[in-house]
Design a protein around this motif. Structure first.
Motif, short mmCIF file in Angstrom:
data_model
loop_
_atom_site.label_atom_id
_atom_site.label_comp_id
_atom_site.label_asym_id
_atom_site.label_seq_id
_atom_site.Cartn_x
_atom_site.Cartn_y
_atom_site.Cartn_z
N LYS A 7 0.87 -1.19 0.00
CA LYS A 7 0.00 0.00 0.00
C LYS A 7 0.89 1.22 0.00
O LYS A 7 1.97 1.19 0.61
N GLU A 8 0.44 2.27 -0.63
CA GLU A 8 1.23 3.49 -0.66
C GLU A 8 0.36 4.66 -0.25
O GLU A 8 -0.79 4.74 -0.67
N ASP A 9 0.92 5.54 0.57
CA ASP A 9 0.17 6.73 0.95
C ASP A 9 1.15 7.84 1.28
O ASP A 9 1.98 7.70 2.17
N ALA A 13 5.51 3.67 1.75
CA ALA A 13 5.09 2.36 1.24
C ALA A 13 4.96 1.40 2.43
O ALA A 13 5.88 1.32 3.25
N ILE A 41 10.72 -0.38 -5.27
CA ILE A 41 10.61 0.81 -4.39
C ILE A 41 11.94 1.56 -4.32
O ILE A 41 11.96 2.79 -4.26
N ARG A 44 12.25 4.34 -6.64
CA ARG A 44 11.20 5.36 -6.63
C ARG A 44 11.60 6.58 -5.82
O ARG A 44 11.90 6.48 -4.63
N ILE A 47 8.72 7.70 -3.11
CA ILE A 47 8.57 6.95 -1.85
C ILE A 47 9.79 7.27 -0.97
O ILE A 47 10.93 7.05 -1.37
N VAL A 50 9.55 3.37 4.20
CA VAL A 50 8.94 2.06 4.00
C VAL A 50 8.65 1.47 5.38
O VAL A 50 9.46 1.59 6.30
#
Ligand code: CAA
Length: 258
Positions: A7-9, A13, A41, A44, A47, A50
């Protein structure tokens, strides 16, 4: 992905190891999926932190999958160890900060996974341990190396030789867990810490992570020199200019992460 939920928000991550019927035990399929997620990830820029946790409220990860391991031969055992070691090493060297939210059993490969993360936050019901010698094997996902570096050689030997499971408070006392929280608040606390770190000069955080990780594998003189190189590099970043200007102008910095 069969065994991993991602899930990412807002730049965070969240990776959940999702095999609740086996208490999130790591089989080779799960390790490969985790490896792919980590590799993606790591590339990225959007992001910045984590969080790794386990599915359900009982286990973070209860170890390598014993069902899968029982009939391995020596070559296959070595391959499994090398697969997990590579994935865990990739986690350790991610440019992002990695927080383990240890929400229950972190045994064997689970304890080893948590140790590859930068910071371990534990829920009160978490249990850490290295039960391998009770199965007639040694820790093989780098536990014999990361545990003594984190808690000292004597304590690591005691934990590995006796297979004693320790609770979250004891893990905190020996500095295996950074902090302990009620289970219901663990994920929020992990997100809170991630956001706090992300509010700093995130590129400097990433460089500090490299300085600590790589420096600890060098002799001290080389490590000091490496630290000086990294410190020097900071003066080529916009964040250094902004951070110091903001201090002098008595305002909050507006970091860009470069
Ligand atoms: N591998 C495969 N399956 C596992 C597992 C593991 N590591 N840990 C738990 N499970 C499975 C159980 O077999 C059980 O499956 P079934 O319902 O099909 O019987 C299910 O998860 C639930 O487990 P329990 O019924 O045992 O739950 P419990 O609450 O009674 O006990 C526990 C919990 C103390 C964690 C216990 O499950 C346990 O001791 N698990 C094994 C822990 C272990 O030895 N881990 C180290 C593995 S070796 C390793 O990791 C090597 C390395 O260095 C990488």
């Amino acid at each position: 992905m069969k065994n991993i939920i991602l899930k990412e928000d807002k730049g965070i991550a969240e990776i959940t190891i999702n095999r609740p019927k086996s208490l999130n035990a790591l089989n080779s399929e799960t390790l490969k999926e985790l490896g792919t997620v980590i590799e993606d990830i790591s590339q990225r820029k959007d992001i910045q932190a984590v969080i790794i946790t386990g599915s359900g409220d009982k286990a973070f990860v209860a170890g390598a999958d014993i069902v899968e391991m029982q009939n391995l031969n020596a070559v296959q055992g070595r391959e499994l160890a090398m697969l997990a070691q590579k994935v865990f090493s990739d986690i350790e060297h991610m440019p992002q900060v990695v927080i383990a939210a240890v929400n229950g059993y972190a045994l064997g490969g689970g304890c080893e996974l948590s140790m590859a993360c930068d910071i371990r936050l534990a829920s009160k019901n978490a249990k850490f341990g290295q039960p391998e010698v009770g199965l007639g094997i040694t820790p093989g996902f780098a536990g014999t190396q990361r545990l003594p570096r984190l808690v000292g050689k004597g304590t690591a030997k005691e934990l590995i030789f006796t297979t004693d499971m320790i609770d979250a408070e004891e893990a905190h006392r020996i500095q295996l867990a950074n902090k302990v929280y009620e289970q219901e608040e663990l994920m929020d606390k992990a997100r809170e810490m991630a956001k706090k770190i992300m509010s700093k000069g995130i590129y400097a955080v990433s460089l500090a992570k490299s300085a600590i990780n790589n420096g600890m594998n060098m002799d001290t003189e080389s490590a000091y020199s490496y630290e000086a190189d990294i410190f020097g590099l900071c003066f080529s970043t916009e964040d250094q200019k902004e951070g110091m200007k903001a201090f002098i102008e008595k305002r909050k910095p507006n970091f860009k992460g470069c």
